[in-house]
Scaffold this active site. Structure first.
Site, short mmCIF file in Angstrom:
data_model
loop_
_atom_site.label_atom_id
_atom_site.label_comp_id
_atom_site.label_asym_id
_atom_site.label_seq_id
_atom_site.Cartn_x
_atom_site.Cartn_y
_atom_site.Cartn_z
CB THR A 71 -19.51 -1.28 -5.24
OG1 THR A 71 -18.68 -0.57 -4.32
CG2 THR A 71 -20.39 -0.31 -5.99
CG ASN A 151 -16.81 2.99 5.73
OD1 ASN A 151 -18.00 2.96 6.03
ND2 ASN A 151 -16.33 3.83 4.84
CD GLN A 179 -14.15 -1.33 6.53
OE1 GLN A 179 -13.17 -1.74 7.16
NE2 GLN A 179 -14.03 -0.65 5.41
CB SER A 199 -14.80 -6.09 -0.74
OG SER A 199 -14.00 -5.58 -1.76
CB ALA A 200 -10.85 -10.20 -2.14
CG HIS A 201 -10.11 -4.07 -1.87
ND1 HIS A 201 -9.86 -2.85 -1.28
CD2 HIS A 201 -11.39 -4.00 -2.32
CE1 HIS A 201 -10.94 -2.08 -1.39
NE2 HIS A 201 -11.88 -2.75 -2.01
CB THR A 237 -15.11 -15.07 -18.84
OG1 THR A 237 -15.77 -15.45 -20.05
CG2 THR A 237 -14.00 -16.07 -18.53
CB CYS A 327 -12.06 17.24 -2.48
SG CYS A 327 -11.71 18.74 -3.39
N1 PLP Z 1 -18.93 -0.99 2.01
C1 PLP Z 1 -18.02 -0.56 2.90
C2 PLP Z 1 -18.39 -0.43 4.33
C3 PLP Z 1 -16.73 -0.24 2.47
O1 PLP Z 1 -15.82 0.19 3.36
C4 PLP Z 1 -16.41 -0.38 1.09
C5 PLP Z 1 -15.06 -0.02 0.59
O2 PLP Z 1 -14.57 1.06 0.78
C6 PLP Z 1 -17.40 -0.84 0.22
C7 PLP Z 1 -18.65 -1.14 0.71
C8 PLP Z 1 -17.12 -1.02 -1.24
O3 PLP Z 1 -16.36 -2.16 -1.46
P1 PLP Z 1 -15.66 -2.41 -2.90
O4 PLP Z 1 -14.37 -1.65 -2.84
O5 PLP Z 1 -15.46 -3.88 -2.98
O6 PLP Z 1 -16.60 -1.91 -3.92
#
Ligand code: PLP
Length: 377
Positions: A71, A151, A179, A199-201, A237, A327
């Site tokens: 983000t 996504n 994705q 994004s690592a997660h 940091t 929602c």
């Molecule tokens: N872009 C897409 C296509 C995503 O699926 C997501 C996460 O849901 C994001 C951006 C945002 O990533 P982050 O969770 O690292 O902010």
């Protein structure tokens, strides 16, 4: 524990990733900006992680910037393109993630940026001819921002083709690759791209850490000022354990890409076959063959009292999946993606997103549960 089929939302942290992170939460606590041994140890781990990311993208380490999330990286690009590169027109689509769409709205409202949205077909494919036509008008500095894979429905763009069109017409190209990073090889020498975000997660790394690739020929100015970290681009940091985890998770994702991919495709095929045998009037949203993210399957069902709340009913049956519905003010709306592709309001869709950790048993139980909800078994 519930069966987890919501891997496009987030993924579990790999044990191997956690193992490399722990020392940076414990004994390796130095501030990476300190020049003594404690600091140097952490600095060196951060730079190793940067090299890992750069190597997998065929970029140079100086083109990788760590951020708190994708983000943040996406915001940096869109706002920076307008403020620092003189971009006055942005071409995008209405099925981008909200971190793109809401930033575009902000730039339209506050900076008078012209935003043009490409037409989408029912599967979520962009109109590439329309993109080409728009790009041929070179009267103002332009940025194209298009996600590599959506996504919710999994439809992808042809990253290479879009990058060629942008290059030919001298437009900047940004792709939200959240994705697909770790699932698809992206070589920024072969496919020229100005910016991409990860994004690592989403690839079995920790939450709260992402990165921006910024092509070395493109220079954005910092938006956060302070101690000059991230080569002056983003002060603060560093999240050292997060960065170390991101590097390890990405390395594992690319090293194991083919085996993970084969496992996921086999599960996805099993799921489709099972559903097709168990549910009448089953449809899918998004591409199923070409330009289709193999880790996502969006299933569209006839609307009934039980499918209206399909994710809730799956949850009760012990399965975590997602409807993408939002929602707000007490009313449930279909997601902006479903609206953007003009999905049938008389159907209800549910997104399943797979991981190499899922098993055939997970898949078979989910088929059974979904068939019960739809009322065909
Ligand atoms: N872009 C897409 C296509 C995503 O699926 C997501 C996460 O849901 C994001 C951006 C945002 O990533 P982050 O969770 O690292 O902010």
């Amino acid at each position: 524990m519930n069966i987890y089929l919501d891997n496009a939302a987030t993924t579990p942290l790999d044990k191997e990733v956690l193992d490399v992170m722990i020392p940076y939460l414990t004994e390796n606590f130095g501030n990476p900006s300190s020049i003594h041994a404690h600091g140097r140890k952490v600095r060196s781990a951060i730079e190793d992680a940067r090299k890992i990311v750069a190597t997998h993208l065929n970029a140079s380490a100086g083109e990788i910037f760590f951020t708190s999330s994708a983000t943040e990286a996406n915001n940096m690009v869109l706002q920076g393109a307008v403020d620092d590169l003189g971009v006055t027109r942005i071409i995008s689509s209405r099925m981008e993630h909200h971190c793109i769409l809401h930033t575009l709205e902000f730039l339209e409202d506050t900076k008078g940026v012209k935003v043009e949205y490409l037409d989408l077909d029912k599967k979520g494919n962009i109109d590439i001819n329309q993109l080409e036509k728009l790009l041929q008008d070179r009267s103002e500095p332009t940025l194209v921002t298009l996600m590599h894979a959506n996504n919710e429905v999994g439809t992808m763009i042809d990253l290479h083709k879009v990058s060629e069109l942008c290059k030919l017409n001298e437009a900047y190209f940004h792709s939200d690759t959240v994705q697909t990073i770790g699932k698809y090889k992206i070589d920024v020498q072969e496919t020229q791209i100005s910016f991409l975000a990860g994004s690592a997660h989403k690839f079995y790394g920790p939450k709260g850490i992402g990165f921006l690739y910024m092509n070395g020929d493109t220079k954005l100015k910092p938006r956060i000022f302070g101690g000059g970290q991230e080569r002056n681009m983003r002060a603060g940091t560093e999240n050292a354990y997060g960065i170390v985890g991101l590097g390890k998770a990405l390395d594992l994702a690319y090293t194991e890409l083919e085996t993970r991919k084969a496992d996921i495709i086999s599960l996805r095929n099993r799921f489709k076959k099972g559903l097709e045998g168990a549910i009448i009037d089953l449809q899918y949203l998004g591409n199923q063959e070409e330009l289709c993210n193999y880790a996502v399957l969006n299933v569209s069902l006839p609307k009934t009292i039980k499918t209206e709340m399909v994710a809730f009913n799956l949850d009760i049956a012990g399965i975590s999946a997602s409807t993408g519905s939002a929602c707000s003010s007490g009313a449930v709306h279909d997601s902006h993606v479903l609206e953007a592709i003009d999905a049938d309001p008389n159907r209800k869709s549910v997104r399943f997103s797979f991981s190499h950790h899922n098993t055939e048993q997970d898949i078979d139980k989910t088929i059974e549960a979904l068939a019960k909800i739809v009322g065909t078994s």
